[in-house]
Design a protein around this motif. Structure first.
Motif, PDB file in Angstrom:
ATOM      1  N   MET A 177       0.902  -1.313   0.014  1.00 14.41           N
ATOM      2  CA  MET A 177       0.068   0.118   0.064  1.00 14.41           C
ATOM      3  C   MET A 177       0.903   1.461  -0.092  1.00 14.41           C
ATOM      4  O   MET A 177       0.552   2.350  -0.805  1.00 14.41           O
ATOM      5  N   SER A 178       2.146   1.293   0.679  1.00 21.22           N
ATOM      6  CA  SER A 178       2.962   2.369   0.662  1.00 21.22           C
ATOM      7  C   SER A 178       3.476   2.646  -0.684  1.00 21.22           C
ATOM      8  O   SER A 178       3.687   3.777  -1.023  1.00 21.22           O
ATOM      9  N   THR A 179       3.892   1.408  -1.303  1.00 17.77           N
ATOM     10  CA  THR A 179       4.220   1.401  -2.686  1.00 17.77           C
ATOM     11  C   THR A 179       3.242   2.275  -3.435  1.00 17.77           C
ATOM     12  O   THR A 179       3.496   2.993  -4.485  1.00 17.77           O
ATOM     13  N   LEU A 180       2.155   1.671  -3.495  1.00 23.72           N
ATOM     14  CA  LEU A 180       0.823   2.283  -4.117  1.00 23.72           C
ATOM     15  C   LEU A 180       0.785   3.615  -4.310  1.00 23.72           C
ATOM     16  O   LEU A 180       0.539   4.448  -5.050  1.00 23.72           O
ATOM     17  N   VAL A 181       0.758   4.133  -2.955  1.00 26.11           N
ATOM     18  CA  VAL A 181       0.677   5.551  -2.551  1.00 26.11           C
ATOM     19  C   VAL A 181       1.795   6.488  -3.409  1.00 26.11           C
ATOM     20  O   VAL A 181       1.701   7.287  -3.863  1.00 26.11           O
ATOM     21  N   GLY A 182       2.873   5.702  -2.906  1.00 25.84           N
ATOM     22  CA  GLY A 182       4.203   6.383  -3.728  1.00 25.84           C
ATOM     23  C   GLY A 182       4.171   6.731  -5.016  1.00 25.84           C
ATOM     24  O   GLY A 182       4.993   7.352  -5.479  1.00 25.84           O
ATOM     25  N   ILE A 183       3.300   5.772  -5.520  1.00 23.61           N
ATOM     26  CA  ILE A 183       3.371   6.164  -7.213  1.00 23.61           C
ATOM     27  C   ILE A 183       2.846   7.350  -7.739  1.00 23.61           C
ATOM     28  O   ILE A 183       3.181   7.919  -8.748  1.00 23.61           O
ATOM     29  N   PHE A 184       1.997   7.830  -6.677  1.00 21.75           N
ATOM     30  CA  PHE A 184       1.206   9.180  -7.172  1.00 21.75           C
ATOM     31  C   PHE A 184       1.981  10.313  -6.698  1.00 21.75           C
ATOM     32  O   PHE A 184       2.242  10.533  -5.488  1.00 21.75           O
ATOM     33  N   PRO A 185       2.596  11.195  -7.589  1.00 21.85           N
ATOM     34  CA  PRO A 185       3.167  12.267  -7.065  1.00 21.85           C
ATOM     35  C   PRO A 185       2.712  13.383  -6.082  1.00 21.85           C
ATOM     36  O   PRO A 185       1.530  13.663  -6.796  1.00 21.85           O
ATOM     37  N   SER A 186       3.234  14.172  -5.174  1.00 18.82           N
ATOM     38  CA  SER A 186       2.541  15.191  -4.592  1.00 18.82           C
ATOM     39  C   SER A 186       3.396  16.339  -5.151  1.00 18.82           C
ATOM     40  O   SER A 186       2.632  17.566  -5.094  1.00 18.82           O
ATOM     41  N   ASN A 187       4.626  16.431  -5.745  1.00 21.48           N
ATOM     42  CA  ASN A 187       5.275  17.402  -6.200  1.00 21.48           C
ATOM     43  C   ASN A 187       5.992  16.994  -7.561  1.00 21.48           C
ATOM     44  O   ASN A 187       6.940  15.967  -7.517  1.00 21.48           O
ATOM     45  N   MET A 188       5.376  17.464  -8.579  1.00 21.21           N
ATOM     46  CA  MET A 188       5.798  17.067  -9.803  1.00 21.21           C
ATOM     47  C   MET A 188       7.271  17.268 -10.247  1.00 21.21           C
ATOM     48  O   MET A 188       7.985  16.458 -10.697  1.00 21.21           O
ATOM     49  N   TRP A 189       7.987  18.347  -9.711  1.00 22.20           N
ATOM     50  CA  TRP A 189       9.317  18.692  -9.944  1.00 22.20           C
ATOM     51  C   TRP A 189       9.949  17.857  -9.060  1.00 22.20           C
ATOM     52  O   TRP A 189      11.218  17.497  -9.390  1.00 22.20           O
ATOM     53  N   GLU A 190       9.883  17.506  -7.975  1.00 15.78           N
ATOM     54  CA  GLU A 190      10.408  16.500  -6.954  1.00 15.78           C
ATOM     55  C   GLU A 190      10.642  15.204  -7.716  1.00 15.78           C
ATOM     56  O   GLU A 190      11.654  14.443  -7.757  1.00 15.78           O
ATOM     57  N   ALA A 191       9.536  14.786  -8.510  1.00 17.17           N
ATOM     58  CA  ALA A 191       9.599  13.553  -9.157  1.00 17.17           C
ATOM     59  C   ALA A 191      10.562  13.572 -10.409  1.00 17.17           C
ATOM     60  O   ALA A 191      11.242  12.648 -10.511  1.00 17.17           O
ATOM     61  N   PHE A 192      10.853  14.829 -10.934  1.00 18.58           N
ATOM     62  CA  PHE A 192      11.810  15.046 -11.842  1.00 18.58           C
ATOM     63  C   PHE A 192      13.148  15.010 -11.337  1.00 18.58           C
ATOM     64  O   PHE A 192      13.943  14.422 -12.019  1.00 18.58           O
ATOM     65  N   ARG A 193      13.238  15.668 -10.270  1.00 15.73           N
ATOM     66  CA  ARG A 193      14.567  15.776  -9.751  1.00 15.73           C
ATOM     67  C   ARG A 193      14.974  14.490  -9.204  1.00 15.73           C
ATOM     68  O   ARG A 193      16.199  14.248  -9.361  1.00 15.73           O
ATOM     69  N   THR A 194      14.132  13.527  -8.560  1.00 18.06           N
ATOM     70  CA  THR A 194      14.766  12.263  -8.136  1.00 18.06           C
ATOM     71  C   THR A 194      14.588  11.387  -9.133  1.00 18.06           C
ATOM     72  O   THR A 194      14.970  10.267  -8.924  1.00 18.06           O
ATOM     73  N   ALA A 195      13.987  11.599 -10.435  1.00 22.71           N
ATOM     74  CA  ALA A 195      13.983  10.495 -11.424  1.00 22.71           C
ATOM     75  C   ALA A 195      13.161   9.304 -10.901  1.00 22.71           C
ATOM     76  O   ALA A 195      13.327   8.077 -11.241  1.00 22.71           O
ATOM     77  N   ASN A 196      12.034   9.729 -10.172  1.00 21.99           N
ATOM     78  CA  ASN A 196      11.194   8.455  -9.582  1.00 21.99           C
ATOM     79  C   ASN A 196      10.185   8.204 -11.072  1.00 21.99           C
ATOM     80  O   ASN A 196       9.253   8.970 -11.492  1.00 21.99           O
ATOM     81  N   MET A 197      10.970   6.937 -11.684  1.00 23.56           N
ATOM     82  CA  MET A 197      10.273   6.631 -12.863  1.00 23.56           C
ATOM     83  C   MET A 197       8.762   6.428 -12.944  1.00 23.56           C
ATOM     84  O   MET A 197       7.824   6.628 -13.895  1.00 23.56           O
ATOM     85  N   LEU A 198       8.274   5.696 -11.858  1.00 23.85           N
ATOM     86  CA  LEU A 198       6.684   5.560 -11.715  1.00 23.85           C
ATOM     87  C   LEU A 198       6.266   6.753 -11.725  1.00 23.85           C
ATOM     88  O   LEU A 198       5.085   6.876 -12.161  1.00 23.85           O
ATOM     89  N   GLN A 199       6.554   7.826 -10.861  1.00 22.91           N
ATOM     90  CA  GLN A 199       5.737   8.935 -10.750  1.00 22.91           C
ATOM     91  C   GLN A 199       5.759   9.801 -12.079  1.00 22.91           C
ATOM     92  O   GLN A 199       4.947  10.301 -12.453  1.00 22.91           O
ATOM     93  N   VAL A 200       6.865   9.809 -12.915  1.00 20.57           N
ATOM     94  CA  VAL A 200       7.130  10.252 -14.058  1.00 20.57           C
ATOM     95  C   VAL A 200       6.125   9.699 -14.967  1.00 20.57           C
ATOM     96  O   VAL A 200       5.494  10.382 -15.891  1.00 20.57           O
ATOM     97  N   ILE A 201       5.881   8.484 -14.744  1.00 21.63           N
ATOM     98  CA  ILE A 201       4.859   7.843 -16.035  1.00 21.63           C
ATOM     99  C   ILE A 201       3.643   8.214 -15.501  1.00 21.63           C
ATOM    100  O   ILE A 201       2.769   8.261 -16.644  1.00 21.63           O
TER     101      ILE A 201
END
Length: 408
Positions: free
Chosen positions: A131-155
């Protein structure tokens, strides 16, 4: 008469061989520090360039791919086929890994390294659960997803933006044009960076061989061999078979077409960094550009067949080292855990170690035992990343064929 240019796959192969030779020479003469101080930095620069381009490639190419489909139903169709393909192949990979590992263990080929436990330790990163992984897929900050290269969130960001632009219709035309223009620019930039890949392959391979060559294998040679047999078996039986069965492509043509991406993944140990090369290989082999733009970034995050084989082989090996005999129930648990864990594994070097820790905890093997194979993790990582990337390309070809048949 115009001179014939050496193809990129051949350049990469030559760089790979030259890197091995230089690594052996410098390693055997006690000059391995040269590779660390003077060669590896150039490889790091190259990988940094790849990491820099990965987020724009994934974001823009996926949005462009979604818009090109011009139908959210098609996006959904491609999505579920891709995920289903990867889940099936990952489950098969787990079975292959467990079968081979148990055959090696049953034949007494796995050495007892429990006495070496004190010489190396490994602290596992905490896994928060599904469930934690599932929640983590959806970004709360778009730029943070780009900065950390979180690929699931970018997708996820690409899916939302692609769908929103499509839903905006005529009013979203400017955004469509911008995405199309950006995509073209990024593709040109990507081609330039890919052209530098032989340099990256040479510098990294010489460093790996000089610093982690044959002398570090020692008693771990057998477990490494077991994993690599699994990698090769899975690539030949599962991927080339699926390409033949679903896309009518011969195994020889498939592996020849995927060779550049496979060799690149083998040396960089990063599915995400290999994305630009995978994209080019898949399209050259006949994969639909829009489908490849959607499937390959998703595969770099979701498809971890090589990691699954590694986890299963390493789990049986470490169980043997700790004096444990795995039951059938525990083996089933390994398959389920490794398959689900593969979805959350990042497409970067070394991420498989975190997932292995999770699998070991699931069947009560001390996580400290990972310290026994930390020294050769990069050697495992090279093969498993190569397999993962091969699977991404195979999936893009198969899904492209399924979609083309549907449109007839």
């Amino acid at each position: 008469m115009k001179k014939k240019k050496i193809s990129l796959p051949l350049q990469i192969l030559l760089a790979l061989i030259l890197g091995i030779v230089v690594g052996v020479l410098l390693g055997s003469t006690g000059l391995k520090d040269i590779t660390t101080d003077y060669l590896k930095p150039f490889g790091d620069i190259f990988v940094n360039l790849l990491k820099f381009i990965v987020v724009p490639v994934v974001l823009i190419s996926m949005i462009d791919g979604i818009l090109s489909m011009d139908d959210m139903k098609k996006v959904g169709a491609v999505g579920w086929k891709t995920v289903l393909y990867f889940l099936c192949t990952t489950a098969i990979a787990c079975v292959i890994g467990l079968a081979l590992a148990n055959a090696f263990h049953g034949a007494g080929l796995f050495p007892d390294l429990s006495g070496e436990l004190g010489s190396a330790t490994y602290e596992a990163a905490e896994f928060g659960g599904f469930m934690s992984t599932l929640v983590g897929i959806f970004p709360s900050n778009m730029w943070e997803a780009f900065r950390t290269a979180n690929m699931l969130q970018v997708i996820v960001i690409a899916l939302f933006f692609g769908g929103a632009i499509m839903a905006a219709g005529e009013k979203g035309k400017l955004c469509r044009d911008l995405v199309s223009s950006f995509n073209e620019v990024i593709n040109r930039l990507m081609e330039f960076i890919i052209a530098l890949s032989p340099i990256g392959v040479f510098t990294y391979m010489s460093w790996v061989v000089a610093n982690q060559g044959a002398e570090i294998l020692g008693s771990l040679a057998l477990v490494l061999g077991c994993a690599y047999i699994g990698y090769i078996l899975h690539a030949v039986v599962v991927y080339s078979f699926s390409a033949k069965m679903f896309a009518g492509m011969s195994p020889l043509r498939f592996f020849k077409g995927a060779a550049a991406a496979m060799m690149f993944a083998f040396t960089t140990t990063s599915s995400a960094a290999t994305l630009p090369v995978s994209k080019e290989c898949a399209e050259n082999m006949g994969a639909d550009r829009d489908v490849a733009a959607f499937v390959l970034p998703l595969g770099a995050t979701v498809n971890m067949d090589g990691t699954a084989i590694y986890q299963c082989v390493a789990t049986v090996f470490l169980a043997a080292c700790s004096g444990m005999e795995l039951t059938l129930g525990q083996m089933v648990l390994v398959v389920v855990t490794a398959t689900l864990a593969s979805i959350g594994t990042a497409g970067v070097s070394g991420a498989g170690m975190i997932m292995l820790a999770m699998v070991l905890e699931a069947i009560s093997i001390p996580v400290d035992y990972i310290g026994l194979i930390v020294a050769v993790d990069r050697l495992f990582d090279m093969g498993r990343t190569c397999l993962n990337v091969t699977g991404d390309i195979a999936c893009s070809i198969c899904v492209s064929k399924w979609e083309s048949k549907k449109s007839l």
